[in-house]
Motif scaffolding. Sequence first.
Motif, PDB file in Angstrom:
ATOM      1  N   ILE A  69       0.844  -1.203   0.000  1.00 21.62           N
ATOM      2  CA  ILE A  69       0.000   0.000   0.000  1.00 21.62           C
ATOM      3  C   ILE A  69       0.877   1.249   0.000  1.00 21.62           C
ATOM      4  O   ILE A  69       0.611   2.205  -0.733  1.00 21.62           O
ATOM      5  N   GLN A  70       1.946   1.230   0.780  1.00 19.91           N
ATOM      6  CA  GLN A  70       2.865   2.362   0.796  1.00 19.91           C
ATOM      7  C   GLN A  70       3.533   2.524  -0.574  1.00 19.91           C
ATOM      8  O   GLN A  70       3.685   3.644  -1.078  1.00 19.91           O
ATOM      9  N   PHE A  71       3.936   1.396  -1.179  1.00 16.80           N
ATOM     10  CA  PHE A  71       4.524   1.437  -2.523  1.00 16.80           C
ATOM     11  C   PHE A  71       3.527   1.999  -3.525  1.00 16.80           C
ATOM     12  O   PHE A  71       3.854   2.871  -4.336  1.00 16.80           O
ATOM     13  N   ARG A  72       2.288   1.494  -3.484  1.00 16.95           N
ATOM     14  CA  ARG A  72       1.252   1.945  -4.410  1.00 16.95           C
ATOM     15  C   ARG A  72       1.057   3.457  -4.316  1.00 16.95           C
ATOM     16  O   ARG A  72       1.022   4.156  -5.323  1.00 16.95           O
ATOM     17  N   ASP A  73       0.962   3.939  -3.096  1.00 12.92           N
ATOM     18  CA  ASP A  73       0.749   5.377  -2.894  1.00 12.92           C
ATOM     19  C   ASP A  73       1.945   6.188  -3.396  1.00 12.92           C
ATOM     20  O   ASP A  73       1.774   7.233  -4.033  1.00 12.92           O
ATOM     21  N   ALA A  74       3.156   5.691  -3.150  1.00 14.15           N
ATOM     22  CA  ALA A  74       4.360   6.375  -3.622  1.00 14.15           C
ATOM     23  C   ALA A  74       4.447   6.336  -5.148  1.00 14.15           C
ATOM     24  O   ALA A  74       4.845   7.322  -5.789  1.00 14.15           O
ATOM     25  N   GLU A  75       4.059   5.220  -5.726  1.00 11.49           N
ATOM     26  CA  GLU A  75       4.049   5.077  -7.182  1.00 11.49           C
ATOM     27  C   GLU A  75       3.079   6.084  -7.808  1.00 11.49           C
ATOM     28  O   GLU A  75       3.383   6.703  -8.831  1.00 11.49           O
ATOM     29  N   MET A  76       1.921   6.248  -7.189  1.00 15.24           N
ATOM     30  CA  MET A  76       0.942   7.207  -7.694  1.00 15.24           C
ATOM     31  C   MET A  76       1.504   8.627  -7.615  1.00 15.24           C
ATOM     32  O   MET A  76       1.340   9.414  -8.550  1.00 15.24           O
ATOM     33  N   LYS A  77       2.168   8.957  -6.532  1.00 16.74           N
ATOM     34  CA  LYS A  77       2.751  10.299  -6.370  1.00 16.74           C
ATOM     35  C   LYS A  77       3.894  10.518  -7.355  1.00 16.74           C
ATOM     36  O   LYS A  77       4.118  11.641  -7.815  1.00 16.74           O
ATOM     37  N   ALA A  78       4.633   9.433  -7.673  1.00 16.84           N
ATOM     38  CA  ALA A  78       5.718   9.564  -8.650  1.00 16.84           C
ATOM     39  C   ALA A  78       5.149   9.857 -10.035  1.00 16.84           C
ATOM     40  O   ALA A  78       5.692  10.668 -10.786  1.00 16.84           O
ATOM     41  N   ARG A  83       0.689  19.025  -8.001  1.00 18.00           N
ATOM     42  CA  ARG A  83       0.900  20.230  -8.819  1.00 18.00           C
ATOM     43  C   ARG A  83      -0.291  21.159  -8.615  1.00 18.00           C
ATOM     44  O   ARG A  83      -1.287  20.783  -8.018  1.00 18.00           O
ATOM     45  N   GLU A  84      -0.178  22.344  -9.188  1.00 13.41           N
ATOM     46  CA  GLU A  84      -1.301  23.280  -9.084  1.00 13.41           C
ATOM     47  C   GLU A  84      -2.517  22.706  -9.813  1.00 13.41           C
ATOM     48  O   GLU A  84      -2.388  21.919 -10.746  1.00 13.41           O
ATOM     49  N   LYS A  85      -3.683  23.100  -9.329  1.00 16.80           N
ATOM     50  CA  LYS A  85      -4.942  22.606  -9.888  1.00 16.80           C
ATOM     51  C   LYS A  85      -4.976  22.849 -11.396  1.00 16.80           C
ATOM     52  O   LYS A  85      -4.642  23.930 -11.870  1.00 16.80           O
ATOM     53  N   MET A  94      -9.389  10.701 -14.191  1.00 21.28           N
ATOM     54  CA  MET A  94      -9.586   9.445 -14.910  1.00 21.28           C
ATOM     55  C   MET A  94      -8.255   8.708 -15.033  1.00 21.28           C
ATOM     56  O   MET A  94      -8.172   7.499 -14.752  1.00 21.28           O
ATOM     57  N   CYS A  95      -7.221   9.421 -15.443  1.00 22.77           N
ATOM     58  CA  CYS A  95      -5.905   8.799 -15.605  1.00 22.77           C
ATOM     59  C   CYS A  95      -5.391   8.263 -14.275  1.00 22.77           C
ATOM     60  O   CYS A  95      -4.799   7.178 -14.221  1.00 22.77           O
ATOM     61  N   TRP A  96      -5.604   9.010 -13.198  1.00 26.03           N
ATOM     62  CA  TRP A  96      -5.205   8.585 -11.852  1.00 26.03           C
ATOM     63  C   TRP A  96      -5.856   7.245 -11.517  1.00 26.03           C
ATOM     64  O   TRP A  96      -5.188   6.304 -11.094  1.00 26.03           O
ATOM     65  N   TYR A  97      -7.160   7.168 -11.704  1.00 22.54           N
ATOM     66  CA  TYR A  97      -7.881   5.941 -11.367  1.00 22.54           C
ATOM     67  C   TYR A  97      -7.520   4.778 -12.288  1.00 22.54           C
ATOM     68  O   TYR A  97      -7.494   3.627 -11.853  1.00 22.54           O
ATOM     69  N   ILE A  98      -7.235   5.061 -13.540  1.00 25.58           N
ATOM     70  CA  ILE A  98      -6.828   3.996 -14.452  1.00 25.58           C
ATOM     71  C   ILE A  98      -5.524   3.369 -13.974  1.00 25.58           C
ATOM     72  O   ILE A  98      -5.381   2.142 -13.916  1.00 25.58           O
ATOM     73  N   TYR A  99      -4.559   4.198 -13.606  1.00 27.86           N
ATOM     74  CA  TYR A  99      -3.274   3.668 -13.132  1.00 27.86           C
ATOM     75  C   TYR A  99      -3.429   2.976 -11.778  1.00 27.86           C
ATOM     76  O   TYR A  99      -2.861   1.908 -11.547  1.00 27.86           O
ATOM     77  N   LEU A 100      -4.221   3.551 -10.905  1.00 29.98           N
ATOM     78  CA  LEU A 100      -4.481   2.948  -9.598  1.00 29.98           C
ATOM     79  C   LEU A 100      -5.148   1.581  -9.768  1.00 29.98           C
ATOM     80  O   LEU A 100      -4.807   0.614  -9.073  1.00 29.98           O
TER      81      LEU A 100
END
Length: 136
Positions: A69-78, A83-85, A94-100
């Motif tokens: 879970i820690q790896f997954r969260d770090a991978e998502m942040k990488a 960044r700014e909105k 959508m892209c976030w959820y696809i990768y998650l």
Amino acid sequence: MFRFLLAGLFCLVGCFSFGQSQSEMNTEAARVYQKADKELNGVYQKVLADYKKDPAFIKNLKVAQKLWIQFRDAEMKAKYPDREKGYYGSSQPMCWYIYLTQLTQERTKKLKVWLTGIKDGDECSGTVKNHYTKKY
């Protein structure tokens, strides 16, 4: 002639597809992720139940899952650093959820090995039950 065929193809595709707003696509991607996460949690719970007589395995699986879970969260942040909105555009959720979802499905596949077992004779099976003798 080619232009006519190409225009006809676009019209045909347009007739059979339907438009979705970006918001709807973002919502759908989130729904697909929730389904994948639910499957992961179900598989994890089944593995815990199937191996309840092996406390050393259970202890280490729990540690591994917490670290995943820690790896997954770090991978998502990488992939998507804060960044700014609007930095990544309207499709970013959508892209976030696809990768998650992809990461979650990969983890589910790895955990399922403990449920399905492996072929008889694999000397490197560790705690994974043997497919034929159900040894674990």
